[in-house]
Design an enzyme around this catalytic site. Structure first.
Site, PDB file in Angstrom:
ATOM      1  N   ALA A 140     -31.488   8.513  15.777  1.00  0.00           N
ATOM      2  CA  ALA A 140     -32.106   9.440  15.112  1.00  0.00           C
ATOM      3  C   ALA A 140     -31.073  10.630  14.497  1.00  0.00           C
ATOM      4  O   ALA A 140     -31.116  11.275  13.536  1.00  0.00           O
ATOM      5  CB  ALA A 140     -33.214  10.319  15.905  1.00  0.00           C
TER       6      ALA A 140
ATOM      7  N   ASN B 154     -33.795   1.397  15.294  1.00  0.00           N
ATOM      8  CA  ASN B 154     -32.766   1.688  14.259  1.00  0.00           C
ATOM      9  C   ASN B 154     -31.409   1.688  14.632  1.00  0.00           C
ATOM     10  O   ASN B 154     -30.531   1.328  13.853  1.00  0.00           O
ATOM     11  CB  ASN B 154     -33.238   2.778  13.424  1.00  0.00           C
ATOM     12  CG  ASN B 154     -32.243   3.062  12.244  1.00  0.00           C
ATOM     13  OD1 ASN B 154     -32.107   2.313  11.118  1.00  0.00           O
ATOM     14  ND2 ASN B 154     -31.629   4.252  12.562  1.00  0.00           N
TER      15      ASN B 154
ATOM     16  N   TYR C 135     -21.874  -8.552  15.072  1.00  0.00           N
ATOM     17  CA  TYR C 135     -22.886  -7.834  14.256  1.00  0.00           C
ATOM     18  C   TYR C 135     -23.822  -8.779  13.614  1.00  0.00           C
ATOM     19  O   TYR C 135     -25.086  -8.637  13.688  1.00  0.00           O
ATOM     20  CB  TYR C 135     -22.289  -7.058  13.108  1.00  0.00           C
ATOM     21  CG  TYR C 135     -22.954  -5.991  12.226  1.00  0.00           C
ATOM     22  CD1 TYR C 135     -23.388  -4.830  12.752  1.00  0.00           C
ATOM     23  CD2 TYR C 135     -23.443  -6.441  11.068  1.00  0.00           C
ATOM     24  CE1 TYR C 135     -24.143  -3.976  12.003  1.00  0.00           C
ATOM     25  CE2 TYR C 135     -24.254  -5.617  10.394  1.00  0.00           C
ATOM     26  CZ  TYR C 135     -24.625  -4.411  10.669  1.00  0.00           C
ATOM     27  OH  TYR C 135     -25.500  -3.565  10.133  1.00  0.00           O
TER      28      TYR C 135
ATOM     29  N   LYS D 255     -28.098  -9.134  14.032  1.00  0.00           N
ATOM     30  CA  LYS D 255     -28.710  -8.751  12.617  1.00  0.00           C
ATOM     31  C   LYS D 255     -29.747 -10.173  12.433  1.00  0.00           C
ATOM     32  O   LYS D 255     -31.017  -9.965  12.136  1.00  0.00           O
ATOM     33  CB  LYS D 255     -28.099  -8.020  11.732  1.00  0.00           C
ATOM     34  CG  LYS D 255     -27.474  -7.015  11.897  1.00  0.00           C
ATOM     35  CD  LYS D 255     -28.524  -5.863  12.439  1.00  0.00           C
ATOM     36  CE  LYS D 255     -27.910  -4.627  12.473  1.00  0.00           C
ATOM     37  NZ  LYS D 255     -28.801  -3.487  12.793  1.00  0.00           N
TER      38      LYS D 255
END
Length: 265
Positions: free
Chosen positions: A2, A78, A144, A148
């Site tokens: 956040a 997120n 990464y 993903k």
């Protein structure tokens, strides 16, 4: 996630919608700063510093959220970090760090929040952040990319599972290209690593330049909320990459060897 980037964009959009918010980030200072802005705007919120790679901390986050507000309507998994380099030269600690946040963080969010959201028997939505790297592999981005790709697959599996039980809970997977965030600085907190691989500095400069000139987090959040309202699973803020996705599908169907073609950010 956040306290920065896409996460902050989503927070600010939720605030505009008049929502009550729970903010989670490992960066306690960033949460405090964001909380001060929300307080000045009269937004009701709860801030809980959280390392999403810790199942125990995410479970605490879910428990405190429900205890404080009674229910959860939107969940944004997120948080994300990036470290580049040759995949065989990345240390075990670096692999664990990236997969712990980018992938296990999503897993922990699903495990702790989905049962509670299902028990509510109300409509709800989950947005998991993947990336264009969830479709397009590239050299020097192994950890990464792995994380993903996995988030994309996990999200699709969750979509099928919820549909199979007739749940009111929906899922989207967010697959952005360049968004103006500080993800390229996230590696500063990673475990110690060796010397950069050949081409790594050039890749980092290329990515940093493209990201800094990218879509604003606010614009990305607008696209996310439109997808939520339309109950769309796939969220592509950067449709210009779709031809590259199609080329991957064509290579699979034709069983041709993949060829890396750099995409212009």
């Amino acid at each position: 996630g956040a306290a920065s980037g896409i996460g902050t964009g989503l927070v600010e959009r939720c605030a505009k919608e008049g929502m009550r918010l729970v903010l989670a980030d490992v960066n306690a200072g960033g949460l405090d700063a964001l909380g001060e802005k929300l307080t000045r705007s009269g937004v009701e919120y709860l801030a809980i510093p959280t390392d999403v790679s810790s199942a125990e901390q995410v479970e605490t986050l879910a428990r405190e959220t429900v205890n404080h507000f009674g229910s959860v309507d939107l969940l944004f998994n997120n948080a994300g970090v990036m470290v580049n380099g040759l995949c065989w030269e990345k240390t075990e600690q670096e692999w664990d760090w990236i997969l712990g946040i980018n992938l296990k963080g999503v897993i922990n969010g699903i495990r702790s929040f989905v049962p509670r959201m299902l028990e509510q028997e109300t409509e709800g939505h989950i947005v998991n952040t993947s990336s264009l790297a969830g479709f397009l592999a590239a050299p020097l981005m192994g950890p990464y990319t792995v994380s993903k790709f996995a988030v994309r697959g996990l999200s699709e599996t969750l979509h099928y599972e919820l549909a199979s039980i007739g749940a009111k809970l929906k899922v989207s997977v967010l697959c952005p290209g360049q968004v103006a965030t500080d993800i390229m600085d996230s590696g500063e907190e990673r475990p110690a690593s060796g010397a950069p691989a050949e081409g790594q500095d050039q890749l980092n400069d290329y990515l940093r330049s493209g990201i800094s000139a990218g879509m604003t987090p606010a614009d990305c959040a607008d696209i996310v909320f439109q997808a939520i309202r339309e109950e769309r699973f796939w969220i592509f803020p950067h449709p210009k990459f779709k031809p590259s996705y199609q080329a991957v599908v064509d290579s699979i169907v034709e069983e041709s060897n993949p060829v890396f073609t750099p995409t212009e950010l």
